[in-house]
Scaffold this motif. Structure first.
Motif, mmCIF file in Angstrom:
data_model
loop_
_atom_site.group_PDB
_atom_site.id
_atom_site.type_symbol
_atom_site.label_atom_id
_atom_site.label_comp_id
_atom_site.label_asym_id
_atom_site.label_seq_id
_atom_site.Cartn_x
_atom_site.Cartn_y
_atom_site.Cartn_z
ATOM 1 N N ILE A 52 0.842 -1.194 0.000
ATOM 2 C CA ILE A 52 0.000 0.000 0.000
ATOM 3 C C ILE A 52 0.879 1.246 0.000
ATOM 4 O O ILE A 52 1.797 1.369 0.802
ATOM 5 C CB ILE A 52 -0.936 0.027 1.222
ATOM 6 N N GLN A 53 0.578 2.173 -0.898
ATOM 7 C CA GLN A 53 1.315 3.428 -1.000
ATOM 8 C C GLN A 53 0.353 4.604 -0.812
ATOM 9 O O GLN A 53 -0.869 4.456 -0.970
ATOM 10 C CB GLN A 53 2.000 3.526 -2.363
ATOM 11 N N PRO A 54 0.901 5.794 -0.478
ATOM 12 C CA PRO A 54 0.014 6.932 -0.216
ATOM 13 C C PRO A 54 -0.951 7.262 -1.349
ATOM 14 O O PRO A 54 -2.109 7.591 -1.102
ATOM 15 C CB PRO A 54 1.001 8.080 0.029
ATOM 16 N N PHE A 55 -0.504 7.158 -2.612
ATOM 17 C CA PHE A 55 -1.410 7.519 -3.704
ATOM 18 C C PHE A 55 -2.581 6.545 -3.790
ATOM 19 O O PHE A 55 -3.674 6.904 -4.229
ATOM 20 C CB PHE A 55 -0.662 7.595 -5.041
ATOM 21 N N MET A 56 -2.367 5.293 -3.361
ATOM 22 C CA MET A 56 -3.459 4.316 -3.359
ATOM 23 C C MET A 56 -4.516 4.696 -2.328
ATOM 24 O O MET A 56 -5.716 4.603 -2.593
ATOM 25 C CB MET A 56 -2.915 2.922 -3.063
ATOM 26 N N VAL A 185 -13.130 19.388 6.599
ATOM 27 C CA VAL A 185 -12.763 18.214 7.391
ATOM 28 C C VAL A 185 -12.830 16.958 6.528
ATOM 29 O O VAL A 185 -11.911 16.120 6.544
ATOM 30 C CB VAL A 185 -13.687 18.073 8.621
ATOM 31 N N SER A 186 -13.900 16.819 5.757
ATOM 32 C CA SER A 186 -14.032 15.646 4.889
ATOM 33 C C SER A 186 -12.892 15.577 3.887
ATOM 34 O O SER A 186 -12.286 14.519 3.678
ATOM 35 C CB SER A 186 -15.377 15.683 4.154
ATOM 36 N N ILE A 187 -12.572 16.706 3.261
ATOM 37 C CA ILE A 187 -11.491 16.719 2.269
ATOM 38 C C ILE A 187 -10.154 16.394 2.927
ATOM 39 O O ILE A 187 -9.330 15.666 2.357
ATOM 40 C CB ILE A 187 -11.434 18.089 1.570
ATOM 41 N N SER A 188 -9.926 16.890 4.132
ATOM 42 C CA SER A 188 -8.643 16.665 4.798
ATOM 43 C C SER A 188 -8.409 15.186 5.094
ATOM 44 O O SER A 188 -7.256 14.742 5.162
ATOM 45 C CB SER A 188 -8.570 17.474 6.091
ATOM 46 N N TYR A 189 -9.481 14.421 5.254
ATOM 47 C CA TYR A 189 -9.321 12.998 5.547
ATOM 48 C C TYR A 189 -8.895 12.185 4.323
ATOM 49 O O TYR A 189 -8.611 10.998 4.450
ATOM 50 C CB TYR A 189 -10.605 12.426 6.157
ATOM 51 N N THR A 190 -8.831 12.811 3.164
ATOM 52 C CA THR A 190 -8.299 12.126 1.986
ATOM 53 C C THR A 190 -6.799 12.325 1.840
ATOM 54 O O THR A 190 -6.177 11.712 0.976
ATOM 55 C CB THR A 190 -8.987 12.624 0.697
ATOM 56 N N ASP A 191 -6.191 13.176 2.663
ATOM 57 C CA ASP A 191 -4.787 13.517 2.536
ATOM 58 C C ASP A 191 -3.960 12.649 3.473
ATOM 59 O O ASP A 191 -4.132 12.683 4.687
ATOM 60 C CB ASP A 191 -4.567 15.003 2.860
ATOM 61 N N SER A 192 -3.027 11.893 2.916
ATOM 62 C CA SER A 192 -2.222 10.969 3.715
ATOM 63 C C SER A 192 -1.263 11.694 4.656
ATOM 64 O O SER A 192 -0.757 11.096 5.608
ATOM 65 C CB SER A 192 -1.442 10.024 2.799
ATOM 66 N N LYS A 193 -1.007 12.981 4.419
ATOM 67 C CA LYS A 193 -0.115 13.733 5.310
ATOM 68 C C LYS A 193 -0.726 13.913 6.696
ATOM 69 O O LYS A 193 -0.003 14.193 7.659
ATOM 70 C CB LYS A 193 0.199 15.106 4.717
ATOM 71 N N LEU A 194 -2.031 13.780 6.807
ATOM 72 C CA LEU A 194 -2.716 14.060 8.071
ATOM 73 C C LEU A 194 -3.153 12.801 8.802
ATOM 74 O O LEU A 194 -3.940 12.877 9.747
ATOM 75 C CB LEU A 194 -3.939 14.943 7.806
#
Length: 285
Positions: A52-56, A185-194
Motif C-alpha cells: 500500500i502506498q500513499p497515492f493508493m 474536514v471531509s477533504i482533509s481525511y483524503t490527505d495521507s499527510k494528516l
C-alpha cells in the motif's frame, strides 16, 4: 425470529442543538483526552504495509468520499470510515487489491454508527463494479471489528466543529461557517499527510481555513481562540492550514483536465459517481 430493524427513514431528522453540551468546556476536555485512543499510532506505509502506498489511499478515500456524497449520507460517516481504515492498516498488512474492499467495509461500519440508514451491502458491492462480493463484505466486517477490538466509535475532526464554533461569539458571524468547516474536514481525511494528526488539530486547521476564506470580521480573534483552545502555536497551525488548502486545491476539477490519477490494480473509479465533493464549489478563498 427476525429482529432486524428493517425500517427505512426517508427524511433525515436532526436533533436540536443542546447548548448545555456545546458550551460545556468539560466536553472538549474529555474529547481531547479520548482522541489519542483513536489516532493512528504509526506510519503504516513504512512500518506495516508492503504494497500500500500513499497515492493508493488517496484514490480509495476519494472514492469513499464520492460514494458518501452520492448517497447523501451524514457528514460524519466519511471521517469515521477513514479513521477505521487507517487504524486497521496500522495493525494488519493487506494486498493492494484488498484496499477498496477495506474502504467499502469501513463505510459499512461507519454508516451503522453515524447514519440514519446504513449502507446496504449490495449498494457498496455495486459501487465496486462487483469486484467485491457480499460474502467478502461480511467476512471483512468481522475481521475489521475484531482487529479494532470493536472500538469503532472514534472521535474525528467532525466532532469538534460545532463544539468549538458554539463556544465563541464569532461562530455566529456567518451561517456558512459550519458547512464550510465540515466540508474541509471531509477533504482533509483524503490527505495521507494528516493520517497521524489528532482530530482536534485537523478541526482547528479546517476551521481556520474556513474562517479566513469567509473573511469574518473577527478573523484574528477567531484564530487566536482556536490556537488557545487547541493548544497549538499560530506557526504550527498555519502549517496544517496549508496542508488543508492544498488538499482542497487538488479536489477542485481543473479545465483542461490534468493527467489521469494513478489507479490501483483491480480498482476503477465508478463512472456514475461525482468526481468532486459537491460543496467544494461553494467555498471561496
Amino acid at each position: 425470529m427476525d429482529l432486524t430493524c428493517a425500517e427505512q427513514i426517508e427524511v433525515m431528522i436532526h436533533a436540536e442543538k443542546d447548548f448545555r453540551i456545546l458550551k460545556d468546556p468539560r466536553v472538549l476536555a474529555t474529547m481531547y483526552n479520548q482522541e489519542r485512543r483513536f489516532t493512528p499510532q504509526c506510519n503504516y506505509f513504512l512500518e506495516v504495509q508492503t504494497e500500500i502506498q500513499p497515492f493508493m489511499r488517496q484514490v480509495v478515500t476519494t472514492w469513499m468520499h464520492e460514494v458518501c456524497e452520492e448517497q447523501m449520507c451524514e457528514d460524519q460517516v466519511f471521517p469515521l470510515a477513514v479513521n477505521c481504515m487507517d487504524r486497521f492498516l496500522c495493525l494488519c498488512p493487506i494486498k493492494r487489491q484488498q484496499l477498496q474492499l477495506l474502504g467499502a467495509v469501513c463505510l459499512l461500519i461507519a454508516s451503522k454508527l453515524r447514519s440514519t440508514n446504513s449502507f446496504p451491502i449490495e449498494i457498496l458491492c455495486a459501487y465496486t463494479d462487483y469486484s467485491v462480493s457480499h460474502a467478502n463484505m461480511v467476512a471483512w466486517e468481522l475481521l475489521v471489528l475484531s482487529k479494532l477490538k470493536w472500538n469503532v466509535a472514534s472521535i474525528t475532526g467532525f466532532d469538534y466543529i460545532d463544539q468549538i464554533i458554539e463556544m465563541f461569539p464569532w461562530g455566529s458571524e456567518s451561517n456558512l461557517l459550519h458547512r464550510h468547516a465540515r466540508t474541509l474536514v471531509s477533504i482533509s481525511y483524503t490527505d495521507s499527510k494528516l493520517i497521524r494528526t489528532p482530530p482536534s488539530l485537523i478541526a482547528a486547521a479546517c476551521l481556520t481555513s474556513a474562517i479566513r476564506g469567509l473573511r469574518l470580521r473577527s478573523t484574528n480573534q477567531a484564530v487566536n481562540d482556536i490556537c488557545r483552545i487547541a493548544a497549538v502555536s499560530p506557526a504550527s497551525l498555519d502549517t496544517y492550514v496549508r496542508i488543508v488548502d492544498e488538499a482542497v486545491e487538488r479536489s477542485v476539477p481543473r479545465s483542461p483536465p490534468s493527467s489521469p490519477e494513478p489507479k490501483i490494480q483491480g480498482y476503477e473509479s465508478p463512472q456514475h459517481g461525482p468526481n468532486t465533493p459537491t460543496e467544494v464549489e461553494n467555498i471561496y478563498f
